[in-house]
Design a protein around this motif. Structure first.
Motif, PDB file in Angstrom:
ATOM      1  N   GLU A  25       0.826  -1.215   0.000  1.00  0.00           N
ATOM      2  CA  GLU A  25       0.000   0.000   0.000  1.00  0.00           C
ATOM      3  C   GLU A  25       0.857   1.261   0.000  1.00  0.00           C
ATOM      4  OE1 GLU A  25      -2.814  -0.367   3.210  1.00  0.00           O
ATOM      5  OE2 GLU A  25      -3.874  -2.003   2.198  1.00  0.00           O
ATOM      6  N   GLY A  26       1.958   1.220  -0.758  1.00  0.00           N
ATOM      7  CA  GLY A  26       2.825   2.379  -0.908  1.00  0.00           C
ATOM      8  C   GLY A  26       3.877   2.551   0.176  1.00  0.00           C
ATOM      9  N   PHE A  27       3.843   1.700   1.199  1.00  0.00           N
ATOM     10  CA  PHE A  27       4.797   1.792   2.299  1.00  0.00           C
ATOM     11  C   PHE A  27       5.876   0.724   2.172  1.00  0.00           C
ATOM     12  CE2 PHE A  27       0.960   3.688   4.007  1.00  0.00           C
ATOM     13  CZ  PHE A  27       1.441   4.827   4.631  1.00  0.00           C
ATOM     14  N   LEU A  28       7.117   1.100   2.440  1.00  0.00           N
ATOM     15  CA  LEU A  28       8.213   0.138   2.483  1.00  0.00           C
ATOM     16  C   LEU A  28       8.054  -0.692   3.751  1.00  0.00           C
ATOM     17  CD1 LEU A  28      10.911  -0.932   1.342  1.00  0.00           C
ATOM     18  CD2 LEU A  28      12.050   0.825   2.714  1.00  0.00           C
ATOM     19  N   VAL A  29       7.911  -2.009   3.592  1.00  0.00           N
ATOM     20  CA  VAL A  29       7.705  -2.881   4.755  1.00  0.00           C
ATOM     21  C   VAL A  29       8.879  -3.815   4.999  1.00  0.00           C
ATOM     22  CG1 VAL A  29       5.192  -2.760   4.663  1.00  0.00           C
ATOM     23  CG2 VAL A  29       6.377  -4.581   3.414  1.00  0.00           C
ATOM     24  N   ALA A  30       9.735  -4.029   3.973  1.00  0.00           N
ATOM     25  CA  ALA A  30      10.852  -4.960   4.168  1.00  0.00           C
ATOM     26  C   ALA A  30      11.919  -4.757   3.106  1.00  0.00           C
ATOM     27  CB  ALA A  30      10.359  -6.401   4.108  1.00  0.00           C
ATOM     28  N   VAL A  31      13.120  -5.197   3.464  1.00  0.00           N
ATOM     29  CA  VAL A  31      14.233  -5.300   2.519  1.00  0.00           C
ATOM     30  C   VAL A  31      14.704  -6.753   2.574  1.00  0.00           C
ATOM     31  CG1 VAL A  31      16.548  -4.525   1.904  1.00  0.00           C
ATOM     32  CG2 VAL A  31      14.923  -2.906   2.933  1.00  0.00           C
TER      33      VAL A  31
END
Length: 78
Positions: A25-31
């Motif tokens: 939803e447009g948010f960075l949640v993981a790398v």
């Protein structure tokens, strides 16, 4: 739940450079970082280099492939 992956190179200080940013939803949640031959039996697997919010984990998991990683991230976000 839809995740969007974006390939990047991350300066991890090792040969592990192939990486994916994971967005929800447009948010960075993981790398996620693909493990190099430095990791023996885990070569080619994916490691949670960083998780944010509900995806943060004090014991970052290793995944057999990106599908497994995405399934785990989805479950963390649910």
């Amino acid at each position: 739940m839809n995740l969007r992956l974006q390939p990047v190179q991350v300066a991890t200080g090792s040969d592990d450079q192939e990486s994916q940013l994971v967005f929800h939803e447009g948010f960075l949640v993981a790398v996620l970082v693909r493990l190099s031959d430095e990791h023996g039996a885990d070569i080619g697997k994916w490691f949670l280099e960083a998780g944010f919010g509900r995806v943060d984990d004090p014991n970052p998991p290793i995944f057999a492939d990106l599908d497994e990683a995405q399934a785990w991230i989805t479950s963390q976000l649910a």
